[in-house]
Enzyme design. Structure first.
Site, PDB file in Angstrom:
ATOM      1  CD  GLU A 133      -2.748   0.994   2.566  1.00 15.28           C
ATOM      2  OE1 GLU A 133      -3.728   1.568   2.670  1.00 15.28           O
ATOM      3  OE2 GLU A 133      -2.072   0.647   3.761  1.00 15.28           O
ATOM      4  CE  LYS A 173      -7.908   0.269   3.719  1.00 15.79           C
ATOM      5  NZ  LYS A 173      -6.761   1.348   4.303  1.00 15.79           N
ATOM      6  CB  CYS A 184      -3.829  -1.722   4.653  1.00 18.23           C
ATOM      7  SG  CYS A 184      -3.029  -1.065   6.317  1.00 18.23           S
TER       8      CYS A 184
END
Length: 318
Positions: free
Chosen positions: A76, A151, A194
């Site tokens: 990321e 995301k 993440c």
């Protein structure tokens, strides 16, 4: 199983130890008999300097390819980590911009697959709302973008006692949906980013859709990483009986932010196969033996034992 701990630091270290690495490659190649695919899981220290970040990541990808990797995973914020909301937004690009074009060219030139996540992608209404997506991009060895996951779970966390204060929703649009696992040379890869790591519902959904490998490119804070990083990655591997590959940011990005590092590879039994440590950029190489996935699931058929959704909702009020 080929596992190599984090090995690539600065350019000076790279040049000084290239000969030794080539000797390592020859040794490992003699040990390999099954020609299983190799994944390279990378660790970088991105800054607001996009060209410097691109140069560092290209070096990692080129070295990974030389060492036999068929797919390379970057973390990321591989493109940059801004020091303010304004800087983060001003540096963002579309999927057709300079940065991703450089990576599609690189993948095509080296004939290697790339996992790039997450990229600061300008939203569909950028001209009016100035908001972005945090996007995980898969590029195949022909230089084509084969999948984009945006995301879904955004990191809005205040931990004053830990010195952590981040509000991703201030400038980021949550992704609209999951995407199907992608068939790659190393297996079927499910995409997260993440903070998604903290939501087992996502990993289980990917596993139900035939994922054999889960990947969580990340930029974990130092306090949350020290407390939760490894245990969460191992938990996701154990509950889904998948390989888990987690590229990571490491070290100080600018005066306001540092990341935990420890790019990690975990097998379907929950064993850590490689760890890049928390000090410097580099990579870990690992053979992906999909028979490990099959045998783990066969010997402990957790998914067959799982009850239907209604059973787990039976405690909810009607």
């Amino acid at each position: 199983m080929l596992t190599v701990r984090c090995t690539l630091g600065t350019s000076v270290r790279y040049l000084a130890s290239l000969s030794a690495w080539r000797q390592q490659i020859k040794l490992h190649n003699r040990m390999l008999t099954s020609r299983r695919p190799v994944a390279a899981v990378c660790q970088v220290t991105a800054t607001p300097d996009k060209e410097a970040n691109l140069s560092a990541c290209k070096q990692l990808v080129e070295e990974a390819k030389e060492r036999g990797a068929s797919m390379v995973f970057l973390p990321e914020g591989f493109d940059y980590i801004g020091s303010s909301r304004e800087e983060t937004l001003s540096l963002s690009e579309s999927l057709t911009g300079h940065t991703i074009s450089q990576y599609t060219d690189l993948a095509r030139k080296l004939k290697v697959w790339l996992s790039l996540g997450g990229f600061h992608e300008r939203g569909h209404d950028w001209e009016t709302d100035r908001r972005i997506y945090n996007s995980h991009i898969i590029i195949n060895d022909k230089g084509d973008i084969t999948s984009v996951y945006r995301k879904c779970h955004l990191f809005d966390v205040e931990l004053p006692e830990k010195g952590v204060s981040l509000k991703e929703t201030a400038f980021t649009i949550p992704g609209p949906s999951l995407v199907s696992p992608v068939q790659t040379p190393i297996g079927k890869v499910g995409l997260g980013i993440c903070y998604d790591l903290r939501f087992p519902e996502l990993s289980l959904a990917l596993q139900r859709n035939e994922a054999e490998i889960l990947t969580y490119p990340s930029a974990f804070t130092v306090p949350t990483g020290a407390a939760h990083w490894e245990v969460l990655l191992r938990a996701r591997a154990i509950e889904t009986q998948c390989f888990v590959l987690a590229a990571a940011q490491v070290g100080r990005h600018h005066e306001k932010r540092s990341s935990y590092g420890h790019a990690l590879v975990v097998d379907p039994w929950g064993e850590v196969l490689g760890d890049c440590g928390g000090e410097e950029p580099g990579m870990v190489l690992v053979e992906i033996n999909l028979e490990k996935v099959r045998s783990t699931r066969r010997n402990m058929p957790v998914q067959q034992h799982r009850r239907d959704t209604g059973f787990y909702n039976s405690l909810e009020k009607t």
